[in-house]
Design a protein around this motif. Structure first.
Motif, short mmCIF file in Angstrom:
data_model
loop_
_atom_site.label_atom_id
_atom_site.label_comp_id
_atom_site.label_asym_id
_atom_site.label_seq_id
_atom_site.Cartn_x
_atom_site.Cartn_y
_atom_site.Cartn_z
N LEU A 119 0.83 -1.21 0.00
CA LEU A 119 0.00 0.00 0.00
C LEU A 119 0.87 1.26 0.00
O LEU A 119 0.54 2.24 -0.67
CB LEU A 119 -0.96 -0.01 1.19
N ILE A 120 1.98 1.23 0.73
CA ILE A 120 2.90 2.37 0.70
C ILE A 120 3.46 2.56 -0.70
O ILE A 120 3.52 3.69 -1.21
CB ILE A 120 4.04 2.18 1.73
N ALA A 121 3.82 1.46 -1.36
CA ALA A 121 4.33 1.55 -2.72
C ALA A 121 3.26 2.08 -3.67
O ALA A 121 3.56 2.89 -4.56
CB ALA A 121 4.82 0.18 -3.18
N LEU A 122 2.01 1.65 -3.49
CA LEU A 122 0.92 2.15 -4.33
C LEU A 122 0.70 3.65 -4.11
O LEU A 122 0.46 4.39 -5.07
CB LEU A 122 -0.38 1.38 -4.04
N ARG A 123 0.79 4.10 -2.87
CA ARG A 123 0.64 5.53 -2.59
C ARG A 123 1.78 6.33 -3.23
O ARG A 123 1.56 7.39 -3.81
CB ARG A 123 0.57 5.77 -1.09
N ASN A 124 3.01 5.80 -3.09
CA ASN A 124 4.16 6.49 -3.71
C ASN A 124 4.00 6.56 -5.23
O ASN A 124 4.25 7.61 -5.83
CB ASN A 124 5.46 5.78 -3.34
N ALA A 125 3.60 5.46 -5.85
CA ALA A 125 3.39 5.45 -7.30
C ALA A 125 2.27 6.40 -7.69
O ALA A 125 2.38 7.12 -8.69
CB ALA A 125 3.08 4.04 -7.77
N GLY A 126 1.20 6.44 -6.91
CA GLY A 126 0.09 7.36 -7.17
C GLY A 126 0.55 8.81 -7.11
O GLY A 126 0.15 9.64 -7.94
N GLY A 127 1.40 9.11 -6.12
CA GLY A 127 1.95 10.47 -6.02
C GLY A 127 2.79 10.83 -7.22
O GLY A 127 2.72 11.96 -7.74
N GLU A 128 3.59 9.87 -7.71
CA GLU A 128 4.41 10.11 -8.90
C GLU A 128 3.54 10.34 -10.14
O GLU A 128 3.82 11.22 -10.95
CB GLU A 128 5.36 8.94 -9.14
N ILE A 129 2.49 9.54 -10.27
CA ILE A 129 1.56 9.70 -11.40
C ILE A 129 0.94 11.10 -11.37
O ILE A 129 0.87 11.79 -12.39
CB ILE A 129 0.48 8.61 -11.38
N LEU A 130 0.49 11.52 -10.19
CA LEU A 130 -0.13 12.84 -10.06
C LEU A 130 0.87 13.95 -10.34
O LEU A 130 0.54 14.93 -11.01
CB LEU A 130 -0.74 13.01 -8.67
N ASN A 131 2.10 13.81 -9.85
CA ASN A 131 3.12 14.84 -10.09
C ASN A 131 3.41 14.99 -11.57
O ASN A 131 3.52 16.11 -12.09
CB ASN A 131 4.40 14.52 -9.32
N GLU A 132 3.55 13.86 -12.28
CA GLU A 132 3.81 13.92 -13.71
C GLU A 132 2.64 14.54 -14.46
O GLU A 132 2.82 15.39 -15.35
CB GLU A 132 4.10 12.52 -14.27
N ALA A 133 1.44 14.15 -14.11
CA ALA A 133 0.25 14.69 -14.77
C ALA A 133 0.12 16.19 -14.49
O ALA A 133 -0.20 16.97 -15.39
CB ALA A 133 -1.00 13.94 -14.31
N GLN A 134 0.38 16.59 -13.25
CA GLN A 134 0.31 18.00 -12.88
C GLN A 134 1.30 18.83 -13.70
O GLN A 134 0.97 19.89 -14.22
CB GLN A 134 0.57 18.18 -11.39
N THR A 135 2.51 18.30 -13.86
CA THR A 135 3.54 18.99 -14.65
C THR A 135 3.08 19.16 -16.09
O THR A 135 3.23 20.23 -16.69
CB THR A 135 4.86 18.21 -14.59
N ARG A 136 2.49 18.12 -16.67
CA ARG A 136 2.01 18.19 -18.05
C ARG A 136 0.88 19.21 -18.21
O ARG A 136 0.84 19.96 -19.18
CB ARG A 136 1.53 16.82 -18.51
N VAL A 137 -0.04 19.21 -17.27
CA VAL A 137 -1.16 20.16 -17.35
C VAL A 137 -0.65 21.59 -17.21
O VAL A 137 -1.04 22.48 -17.98
CB VAL A 137 -2.22 19.82 -16.28
N GLN A 138 0.24 21.83 -16.23
CA GLN A 138 0.78 23.17 -16.03
C GLN A 138 1.58 23.64 -17.25
O GLN A 138 1.56 24.82 -17.60
CB GLN A 138 1.66 23.21 -14.78
N ALA A 139 2.28 22.71 -17.92
CA ALA A 139 3.05 23.06 -19.12
C ALA A 139 2.15 23.57 -20.24
O ALA A 139 2.60 24.28 -21.13
CB ALA A 139 3.86 21.85 -19.59
N ASN A 140 0.88 23.22 -20.17
CA ASN A 140 -0.09 23.69 -21.15
C ASN A 140 -0.85 24.92 -20.67
O ASN A 140 -1.87 25.29 -21.25
CB ASN A 140 -1.05 22.56 -21.51
N GLY A 141 -0.38 25.52 -19.60
CA GLY A 141 -0.93 26.79 -19.14
C GLY A 141 -2.21 26.70 -18.33
O GLY A 141 -2.89 27.71 -18.16
N LEU A 142 -2.54 25.53 -17.82
CA LEU A 142 -3.76 25.38 -17.03
C LEU A 142 -3.44 25.32 -15.54
O LEU A 142 -2.40 24.79 -15.14
CB LEU A 142 -4.49 24.11 -17.44
N LYS A 143 -4.35 25.85 -14.75
CA LYS A 143 -4.24 25.72 -13.30
C LYS A 143 -4.68 24.31 -12.92
O LYS A 143 -5.69 23.81 -13.43
CB LYS A 143 -5.12 26.74 -12.59
#
Length: 112
Positions: free
Chosen positions: A27-51
């Motif tokens: 479960l800790i590994a799943l949470r860590n992976a989920g955090g990484e997925i969200l961080n990558e997605a957040q970076t992609r969205v912000q790169a396109n100028g969206l909040k």
């Protein structure tokens, strides 16, 4: 935009057998992976100028669809991210418009 990643502990609990590794560590590994997925997605969205903001959540007491719908209500969302049977339930019961996106997951990395 709000990105939500849910770790479905209930489904995970039913799939764990006696010979399986320590479920707490998984479960800790799943949470860590989920955090990484969200961080990558957040970076992609912000790169396109969206909040964008992110929510990493887990659920044992409620279905995933109930958690997503609750988050949408709290945030005042106009869209959500999910596919599968929970997505079907969200589409049918959500009181607001819904946008569904499918993520493609490889063995080593999730791509949104």
């Amino acid at each position: 935009m709000r990105l939500i990643h849910v770790i479905d502990e209930l489904s995970f609990a039913f799939s764990v057998g006696d010979g399986f590794a320590n479920s707490g560590e998984i479960l800790i590994a799943l949470r860590n992976a989920g955090g990484e997925i969200l961080n990558e997605a957040q970076t992609r969205v912000q790169a396109n100028g969206l909040k964008v903001d992110t929510v990493l959540s887990d659920t044992l007491a409620r279905r995933v669809c109930a958690l997503v719908i609750a988050q949408a209500g709290v945030w005042g969302a106009v869209g959500r991210l999910f596919m599968g049977s929970d997505a079907e339930n969200i589409v049918r019961t959500a009181p607001i418009p819904v946008l569904l996106l499918r993520s493609i997951v490889s063995a080593s990395k999730a791509v949104i």
